[in-house]
Design a protein around this motif. Structure first.
Motif, PDB file in Angstrom:
ATOM      1  N   GLU A  57      24.748 -87.577   2.287  1.00  9.86           N
ATOM      2  CA  GLU A  57      25.436 -88.875   2.281  1.00  9.86           C
ATOM      3  C   GLU A  57      24.507 -89.991   1.819  1.00  9.86           C
ATOM      4  OE1 GLU A  57      26.953 -89.436   6.175  1.00  9.86           O
ATOM      5  OE2 GLU A  57      28.400 -87.778   6.069  1.00  9.86           O
ATOM      6  N   LEU A  58      23.266 -89.935   2.243  1.00 10.73           N
ATOM      7  CA  LEU A  58      22.307 -90.966   1.837  1.00 10.73           C
ATOM      8  C   LEU A  58      22.060 -90.928   0.323  1.00 10.73           C
ATOM      9  CD1 LEU A  58      19.737 -90.653   4.754  1.00 10.73           C
ATOM     10  CD2 LEU A  58      21.235 -92.596   4.282  1.00 10.73           C
ATOM     11  N   LEU A  59      21.954 -89.714  -0.215  1.00 10.43           N
ATOM     12  CA  LEU A  59      21.759 -89.584  -1.654  1.00 10.43           C
ATOM     13  C   LEU A  59      23.008 -89.999  -2.421  1.00 10.43           C
ATOM     14  CD1 LEU A  59      19.789 -86.209  -1.725  1.00 10.43           C
ATOM     15  CD2 LEU A  59      18.879 -88.495  -2.142  1.00 10.43           C
ATOM     16  N   SER A  60      24.180 -89.692  -1.867  1.00  6.94           N
ATOM     17  CA  SER A  60      25.429 -90.122  -2.506  1.00  6.94           C
ATOM     18  C   SER A  60      25.526 -91.637  -2.526  1.00  6.94           C
ATOM     19  CB  SER A  60      26.630 -89.531  -1.762  1.00  6.94           C
ATOM     20  OG  SER A  60      26.650 -88.128  -1.854  1.00  6.94           O
ATOM     21  N   ALA A  61      25.072 -92.267  -1.452  1.00  5.18           N
ATOM     22  CA  ALA A  61      25.113 -93.726  -1.383  1.00  5.18           C
ATOM     23  C   ALA A  61      24.204 -94.372  -2.411  1.00  5.18           C
ATOM     24  CB  ALA A  61      24.718 -94.188   0.018  1.00  5.18           C
ATOM     25  N   ARG A  62      23.258 -93.619  -2.933  1.00  9.48           N
ATOM     26  CA  ARG A  62      22.355 -94.139  -3.956  1.00  9.48           C
ATOM     27  C   ARG A  62      22.870 -93.913  -5.367  1.00  9.48           C
ATOM     28  NH1 ARG A  62      16.101 -93.417  -1.946  1.00  9.48           N
ATOM     29  NH2 ARG A  62      16.401 -94.323   0.134  1.00  9.48           N
ATOM     30  N   GLY A  63      24.074 -93.371  -5.477  1.00 16.59           N
ATOM     31  CA  GLY A  63      24.701 -93.272  -6.780  1.00 16.59           C
ATOM     32  C   GLY A  63      24.879 -91.870  -7.323  1.00 16.59           C
ATOM     33  N   LEU A  64      24.434 -90.850  -6.586  1.00 19.88           N
ATOM     34  CA  LEU A  64      24.610 -89.482  -7.063  1.00 19.88           C
ATOM     35  C   LEU A  64      26.024 -89.005  -6.744  1.00 19.88           C
ATOM     36  CD1 LEU A  64      21.265 -87.803  -5.919  1.00 19.88           C
ATOM     37  CD2 LEU A  64      21.809 -88.779  -8.158  1.00 19.88           C
ATOM     38  N   SER A  65      26.536 -88.137  -7.604  1.00 17.15           N
ATOM     39  CA  SER A  65      27.839 -87.543  -7.321  1.00 17.15           C
ATOM     40  C   SER A  65      27.710 -86.614  -6.121  1.00 17.15           C
ATOM     41  CB  SER A  65      28.340 -86.763  -8.537  1.00 17.15           C
ATOM     42  OG  SER A  65      27.515 -85.649  -8.785  1.00 17.15           O
ATOM     43  N   ALA A  66      28.839 -86.271  -5.505  1.00 15.06           N
ATOM     44  CA  ALA A  66      28.818 -85.461  -4.291  1.00 15.06           C
ATOM     45  C   ALA A  66      28.131 -84.111  -4.519  1.00 15.06           C
ATOM     46  CB  ALA A  66      30.242 -85.254  -3.786  1.00 15.06           C
ATOM     47  N   ASP A  67      28.462 -83.459  -5.652  1.00 12.79           N
ATOM     48  CA  ASP A  67      27.876 -82.152  -5.929  1.00 12.79           C
ATOM     49  C   ASP A  67      26.376 -82.249  -6.180  1.00 12.79           C
ATOM     50  OD1 ASP A  67      30.335 -81.006  -5.649  1.00 12.79           O
ATOM     51  OD2 ASP A  67      30.791 -81.002  -7.808  1.00 12.79           O
ATOM     52  N   VAL A  68      26.000 -83.218  -6.980  1.00 13.17           N
ATOM     53  CA  VAL A  68      24.572 -83.392  -7.286  1.00 13.17           C
ATOM     54  C   VAL A  68      23.797 -83.791  -6.029  1.00 13.17           C
ATOM     55  CG1 VAL A  68      22.897 -84.745  -8.602  1.00 13.17           C
ATOM     56  CG2 VAL A  68      25.009 -83.964  -9.699  1.00 13.17           C
ATOM     57  N   ALA A  69      24.384 -84.669  -5.219  1.00 11.65           N
ATOM     58  CA  ALA A  69      23.727 -85.094  -3.985  1.00 11.65           C
ATOM     59  C   ALA A  69      23.522 -83.908  -3.049  1.00 11.65           C
ATOM     60  CB  ALA A  69      24.555 -86.179  -3.294  1.00 11.65           C
ATOM     61  N   ARG A  70      24.516 -83.033  -2.964  1.00 14.33           N
ATOM     62  CA  ARG A  70      24.394 -81.863  -2.085  1.00 14.33           C
ATOM     63  C   ARG A  70      23.298 -80.931  -2.586  1.00 14.33           C
ATOM     64  NH1 ARG A  70      25.818 -80.861   3.143  1.00 14.33           N
ATOM     65  NH2 ARG A  70      25.851 -78.609   3.511  1.00 14.33           N
ATOM     66  N   GLU A  71      23.295 -80.702  -3.880  1.00 15.30           N
ATOM     67  CA  GLU A  71      22.278 -79.809  -4.440  1.00 15.30           C
ATOM     68  C   GLU A  71      20.883 -80.397  -4.251  1.00 15.30           C
ATOM     69  OE1 GLU A  71      21.053 -77.705  -8.700  1.00 15.30           O
ATOM     70  OE2 GLU A  71      22.890 -78.894  -8.533  1.00 15.30           O
ATOM     71  N   ALA A  72      20.755 -81.697  -4.485  1.00 16.07           N
ATOM     72  CA  ALA A  72      19.456 -82.344  -4.309  1.00 16.07           C
ATOM     73  C   ALA A  72      19.015 -82.292  -2.856  1.00 16.07           C
ATOM     74  CB  ALA A  72      19.534 -83.795  -4.785  1.00 16.07           C
ATOM     75  N   ALA A  73      19.943 -82.534  -1.934  1.00 17.56           N
ATOM     76  CA  ALA A  73      19.615 -82.501  -0.507  1.00 17.56           C
ATOM     77  C   ALA A  73      19.144 -81.109  -0.099  1.00 17.56           C
ATOM     78  CB  ALA A  73      20.826 -82.917   0.317  1.00 17.56           C
ATOM     79  N   GLU A  74      19.796 -80.068  -0.609  1.00 17.90           N
ATOM     80  CA  GLU A  74      19.407 -78.699  -0.271  1.00 17.90           C
ATOM     81  C   GLU A  74      18.014 -78.381  -0.820  1.00 17.90           C
ATOM     82  OE1 GLU A  74      22.569 -76.412  -1.889  1.00 17.90           O
ATOM     83  OE2 GLU A  74      23.912 -76.691  -0.155  1.00 17.90           O
ATOM     84  N   GLN A  75      17.762 -78.793  -2.056  1.00 17.65           N
ATOM     85  CA  GLN A  75      16.451 -78.517  -2.639  1.00 17.65           C
ATOM     86  C   GLN A  75      15.345 -79.281  -1.910  1.00 17.65           C
ATOM     87  OE1 GLN A  75      16.382 -79.101  -6.873  1.00 17.65           O
ATOM     88  NE2 GLN A  75      18.117 -77.721  -7.247  1.00 17.65           N
ATOM     89  N   LEU A  76      15.605 -80.539  -1.589  1.00 21.45           N
ATOM     90  CA  LEU A  76      14.604 -81.324  -0.857  1.00 21.45           C
ATOM     91  C   LEU A  76      14.356 -80.747   0.532  1.00 21.45           C
ATOM     92  CD1 LEU A  76      15.728 -84.942  -1.814  1.00 21.45           C
ATOM     93  CD2 LEU A  76      13.623 -83.799  -2.529  1.00 21.45           C
ATOM     94  N   THR A  77      15.406 -80.280   1.175  1.00 24.10           N
ATOM     95  CA  THR A  77      15.279 -79.699   2.512  1.00 24.10           C
ATOM     96  C   THR A  77      14.472 -78.414   2.470  1.00 24.10           C
ATOM     97  OG1 THR A  77      17.362 -80.689   3.242  1.00 24.10           O
ATOM     98  CG2 THR A  77      16.557 -78.783   4.490  1.00 24.10           C
ATOM     99  N   GLU A  78      14.722 -77.586   1.460  1.00 27.68           N
ATOM    100  CA  GLU A  78      13.970 -76.342   1.331  1.00 27.68           C
ATOM    101  C   GLU A  78      12.488 -76.616   1.064  1.00 27.68           C
ATOM    102  OE1 GLU A  78      15.815 -74.089  -1.724  1.00 27.68           O
ATOM    103  OE2 GLU A  78      17.654 -73.694  -0.586  1.00 27.68           O
ATOM    104  N   ARG A  79      12.230 -77.650   0.309  1.00 29.53           N
ATOM    105  CA  ARG A  79      10.833 -77.959  -0.046  1.00 29.53           C
ATOM    106  C   ARG A  79      10.092 -78.563   1.138  1.00 29.53           C
ATOM    107  NH1 ARG A  79      10.168 -81.296  -5.410  1.00 29.53           N
ATOM    108  NH2 ARG A  79      11.126 -79.336  -6.120  1.00 29.53           N
TER     109      ARG A  79
END
Length: 237
Positions: A107-129
């Protein structure tokens, strides 16, 4: 365009740490110049005694530098404690409710302008890292590797205040009595113009308002304290 270098520098790494040092150094130097100048000019309004001026200036320098260092240490220690507490809370939440935290990051990444799908993928990658680092930066605005250091801030304030205070102290005790007041006033105003310009340039801010603020505040402080000293002298105190 001339604005480009400033824009790139302002978004470079370590900006928060650099601005913290800048804040402590500029505040310390300005306070050292203004408070010591006000003190020695006020004493000069009441007496021409070289010993009295030197004593007052040294006392002001030592008391002011220690006060600035202690104040910065307490202030930055409180900030650091708050940052560490926030990181500890985030670490516990990631351990106890990882899915909710992943949704929150999305949700935080989506609020910064990312689409829902891209925000989810980015959140998952950041969480894994590194989940904690991701939440610290995106949610809390904290870099775990660059927490504020109270000792650095205290040392910067102490040294900056001392450097600033030395100018009016030397300006009031070294010149002949007939010109010491004007030498001090002009030296202080020049120093305040320089620190105003320096702080504005490093902070990517307009220089003219900063210079005028610094010089105006210093001139007012010296005028008030000199007037008070002169009144005491006339009253025979």
């Amino acid at each position: 365009m001339t604005d480009a270098p400033v824009h790139e520098e302002a978004h470079g790494g370590g900006l928060g740490s650099r601005l913290n040092w800048l804040r402590a150094a500029v505040l310390g130097a300005n306070d050292g110049v203004v408070s010591t100048a006000g003190l020695v000019v006020g004493v000069a309004g009441a007496t021409e005694s070289h010993a009295a001026l030197l004593t007052a200036g040294l006392a002001g320098l030592l008391a002011g530098s220690m006060s600035m260092a202690a104040g910065e240490y307490v202030s930055v220690s409180t900030q650091r404690d708050s940052e560490k507490a926030a990181l500890a809370t985030e670490k516990r939440e990631l351990r106890e409710q990882p899915e909710e935290e992943l949704d929150e990051l999305t949700e935080l990444l989506s609020a910064r302008g990312l689409s829902a799908d891209v925000a989810r993928e980015a959140a998952e990658q950041l969480t894994e890292r590194d989940a904690l680092r991701a939440h610290a930066r995106v949610e809390l605005g904290i870099d775990p590797d660059e927490l504020t250091n109270p000792w650095h801030a205290a040392a910067a304030s102490f040294l900056a205040f001392t450097a600033g205070a030395l100018l009016p102290l030397l300006a009031i005790v070294l010149p002949p009595a007939s010109v010491r007041l004007w030498v001090t006033v002009l030296s202080v105003l020049a120093a305040l113009a320089l620190t105003g310009w320096w702080s504005a340039r490093l902070g990517a801010a307009p220089t003219r308002p900063a210079i005028l603020r610094n010089m105006g505040g210093g001139a007012l402080a010296m005028a008030v304290t000199y007037g008070a000293g002169s009144l005491l002298d006339m009253a025979g105190v």
